[in-house]
Design a protein around this motif. Structure first.
Motif, mmCIF file in Angstrom:
data_model
loop_
_atom_site.group_PDB
_atom_site.id
_atom_site.type_symbol
_atom_site.label_atom_id
_atom_site.label_comp_id
_atom_site.label_asym_id
_atom_site.label_seq_id
_atom_site.Cartn_x
_atom_site.Cartn_y
_atom_site.Cartn_z
ATOM 1 N N GLY A 78 0.829 -1.193 0.000
ATOM 2 C CA GLY A 78 0.000 0.000 0.000
ATOM 3 C C GLY A 78 0.862 1.241 0.000
ATOM 4 N N GLN A 79 0.365 2.283 0.653
ATOM 5 C CA GLN A 79 1.040 3.577 0.718
ATOM 6 C C GLN A 79 1.132 4.035 2.171
ATOM 7 O OE1 GLN A 79 2.062 5.322 -2.199
ATOM 8 N NE2 GLN A 79 1.548 3.387 -3.192
ATOM 9 N N TRP A 80 2.137 4.845 2.473
ATOM 10 C CA TRP A 80 2.258 5.427 3.799
ATOM 11 C C TRP A 80 2.624 6.894 3.671
ATOM 12 C CZ3 TRP A 80 6.682 7.756 5.731
ATOM 13 C CH2 TRP A 80 7.855 7.551 5.015
ATOM 14 N N GLU A 93 0.276 7.509 8.706
ATOM 15 C CA GLU A 93 -0.931 7.006 8.062
ATOM 16 C C GLU A 93 -0.542 5.879 7.115
ATOM 17 O OE1 GLU A 93 -4.620 8.517 5.248
ATOM 18 O OE2 GLU A 93 -3.228 9.994 6.056
ATOM 19 N N LYS A 95 -2.090 3.091 4.332
ATOM 20 C CA LYS A 95 -3.226 2.740 3.480
ATOM 21 C C LYS A 95 -2.891 1.442 2.780
ATOM 22 C CE LYS A 95 -4.667 7.471 2.593
ATOM 23 N NZ LYS A 95 -4.873 8.495 1.566
ATOM 24 N N GLY A 97 -3.280 -1.333 0.097
ATOM 25 C CA GLY A 97 -3.749 -1.313 -1.274
ATOM 26 C C GLY A 97 -4.088 -2.685 -1.820
ATOM 27 N N PRO A 117 -4.671 0.272 8.832
ATOM 28 C CA PRO A 117 -5.139 1.633 8.527
ATOM 29 C C PRO A 117 -5.637 2.401 9.757
ATOM 30 C CG PRO A 117 -5.872 0.116 6.840
ATOM 31 C CD PRO A 117 -5.294 -0.723 7.959
ATOM 32 N N ASN A 118 -5.811 1.727 10.881
ATOM 33 C CA ASN A 118 -6.208 2.387 12.126
ATOM 34 C C ASN A 118 -5.018 2.929 12.909
ATOM 35 O OD1 ASN A 118 -8.955 1.864 11.697
ATOM 36 N ND2 ASN A 118 -8.756 -0.172 12.576
#
Length: 145
Positions: A78-80, A93, A95, A97, A117-118
């Motif tokens: 994902g992404q951070w 943060e 996310k 993917g 994601p939390n």
């Protein structure tokens, strides 16, 4: 616009030595392969949960803003983002993917990809990365490889 994005991403996570470093001089948030050590719940009835012996969970926050993970017998990514990535604590943060969907044996962290994601903050303390969940729901504690 693409050039602006490339410059912003390259400024996101690396220092002049080719990798990032925390202010503490220990392992850094980016570029370190982190291995899940345990989850510490804020609820005393849950307490500390550790991966089973055959479960392997890793997390790498790459300098380009991508996440690479091993999720037991699956892979994910994902992404951070973090304005504080060069510090030893701050906001974070994550996310998710994608995740492969192999049928892994049941484990203690089957829902980790849904819970990451939390994450709202991180702390690198005593060489370990603590990912703190929102609403004091607990902390994932990772150790460097």
């Amino acid at each position: 616009m693409a050039l602006s994005l490339a410059v912003a991403l390259s400024a996101c996570a690396t220092d002049s030595s080719g990798g990032s470093s925390s202010q503490s001089g220990g392992p850094s948030l980016t570029g370190t392969e982190w291995h899940l050590d345990h989850f510490q719940s804020s609820d005393d009835s849950i307490g500390t949960i550790r991966p089973k012996q055959d479960e392997v969970y890793t997390l790498t926050l790459n300098a380009d803003g991508t996440i690479a993970m091993q999720l037991s017998c699956n892979r994910g990514g994902g992404q951070w983002t973090s304005a504080d990535y060069r510090k030893s604590s701050g906001s974070l943060e994550l996310k998710m993917g994608f995740s492969s969907m192999a049928a892994c044996p049941p484990g203690n962290f089957d829902n980790i990809a849904m819970r990451l994601p939390n994450v709202r903050t991180f702390v690198i303390q005593d060489g370990k990365l603590h990912l703190n969940l929102m609403m004091d729901a607990g902390n994932y504690v990772w150790r460097p490889k």
